[in-house]
Design a protein around this motif. Structure first.
Motif: not given
Length: 437
Positions: A228-229, A232, A252, A321, A349-350, A353, A422
């Motif tokens: 999850d973001t 990270k 990024t 990212e 990878c969220d 993504e 977000a």
């Protein structure tokens, strides 16, 4: 060709090549130098790290050595346009190294620094001028630069210049050039819009292409971590428990994100610095110098700022990212596994993504090894990284983004777009945009 002597280069250039330890030409050099020596226009499809700078520098320097004439005041015999300050500086240094003891006048013109020294260099006259389009337009508008004596025009990293919105400045600059000149055009990719530009600017060009990214990626161990973001940054800090991660590039999407990641690493005791378009030239040079010298373990960069970073001993590339343009993945991982060494590429990878990951796998024709670390609590061993090979002929590149953020062409830099919101819902996929500098 087995060595450089078969090209018929002037003796001082062969001496410089031997001094620099260049024994055998790379594929792009072997293909490009012979037609350039005969005066042909050329389109070169090649990525950073292929030796393309020497591929165009050697024939140009050979002409300057064998056809000596005074450097034109206010202008230059050779004009090279590059998208970023770092790449412009790197190209100029390559010309200086290859022309050692030839007493050529070489200067770099880009934004982010005072105009004075650049104006004085132009007024004195130059053999080779390397510039970003925005700052060169400043000097043209001020009447300082005059380009009527240019004999060679080189456009390097054309795909990146178009992503930065430099198409109009390039056309404006070209209008100031004499019609009789030799044109060299280098790009990592050749989609329709870039091919159309080449058709406008070049006369009966020869085309050469190399695909070294596949060879580089053969030596890269790839891994994707689903995370999850919000987790990270903790995951990134955890990775640095691995002592083999001694010189690491972290990518990024945005400038603000690069600053936040560098700060988080510093607070965790990992020496890190950020490099992007909002940094002053001095800050960028100091950060890059500390990274090259091993004083800083981590360099956090945006895609555009990383163009021109050419460091052989990068052990890992971490995609904090995933890039919104799949092709950028190949550029990023190409920063490791240089000079015959191996390297590792780790991508976070969220769930939002996943589409970007699928685009990367389609482009590279890879099924990247994956580890699910979503919601992980406490330290765990680093993921097992398995080797994966990229084929020599990647799938067609995705379409160029329809929207490009506002660019400040006059400063040679880019103004970042807004970061990804977000609150975006699962499954929603916004229009792609060029990554921030």
């Amino acid at each position: 060709m087995d060595n450089f002597h078969g090209f018929g280069l002037a003796a001082p250039l062969n001496v410089a090549l031997a001094k620099l330890g260049f024994a055998r030409p790379t594929p792009i050099q072997a293909q490009a130098i012979p037609p350039l020596m005969t005066g042909r226009d050329l389109v070169g499809i090649a990525q950073t790290g292929t030796g393309k700078t020497a591929a165009f520098a050697l024939p140009i320097l050979n002409r300057l050595v064998t056809d000596r004439r005074p450097a034109p005041r206010g202008g230059a015999r050779v004009l090279i346009l590059a998208p970023t300050r770092e790449l412009a500086s790197q190209i100029a240094q390559s010309f200086r190294d290859l022309s050692d003891r030839l007493s050529l006048k070489i200067a770099v013109v880009f934004g982010g620094v005072p105009h004075g020294a650049q104006i004085r260099a132009l007024q004195a006259g130059l053999d080779v001028l390397v510039a970003t389009p925005g700052r060169l337009l400043d000097h043209l508008d001020a009447g300082v630069a005059r380009l009527g004596a240019v004999e060679f025009l080189v456009l390097d990293e054309v795909d990146q210049m178009l992503d930065l919105g430099f198409i109009k400045p390039i056309r404006r600059i070209v209008r100031e050039l004499p019609r009789k000149r030799q044109n060299l055009f280098f790009s990592a990719t050749m989609p329709a819009d870039i091919r159309a530009l080449a058709g406008e600017l070049l006369h009966d060009p020869i085309e050469v292409a190399v695909t070294p990214a596949a060879k580089t990626a053969d030596r890269v161990e790839h891994s994707v971590i689903f995370v999850d973001t919000a987790k990270k940054r903790d995951m990134l800090v955890e990775l640095f428990d691995d002592a083999t991660m001694s010189r690491v590039l972290v990518f990024t999407r945005t400038k603000r994100g690069a600053d936040r990641v560098a700060k988080a690493l510093d607070e965790a005791g990992v020496d890190a610095a950020a490099i992007h378009g909002n940094k002053s030239q001095g800050q960028r040079e100091r950060a890059l110098g500390a990274f090259k010298d091993g004083k800083t373990r981590v360099l956090v960069a945006t895609d555009i700022a990383a163009r021109g970073i050419d460091i052989d001993s990068v052990t890992h590339v971490v995609n904090f990212e995933l890039p919104e343009v799949a092709e950028a993945y190949v550029h990023r991982i190409g920063r490791t596994a240089r000079a015959g060494a191996g390297g590792r590429a780790i991508s976070f990878c969220d769930h939002e993504e996943r589409d970007l990951l699928r685009a990367i796998e389609r482009l590279t024709r890879l099924n990247l090894p994956k580890t699910d670390r979503r919601g992980a609590a406490g330290p765990k061993p680093a993921p097992t990284l398995r080797r994966a090979a990229v084929t020599a002929s990647p799938a067609p590149a995705p379409k160029r983004p329809h929207h490009v953020p506002h660019r400040d062409n006059r400063s040679g830099g880019a103004v970042a777009g807004n970061p990804r919101p977000a609150h975006r819902q699962r499954g929603f996929r916004p229009a792609r945009r060029a990554p921030g500098a």
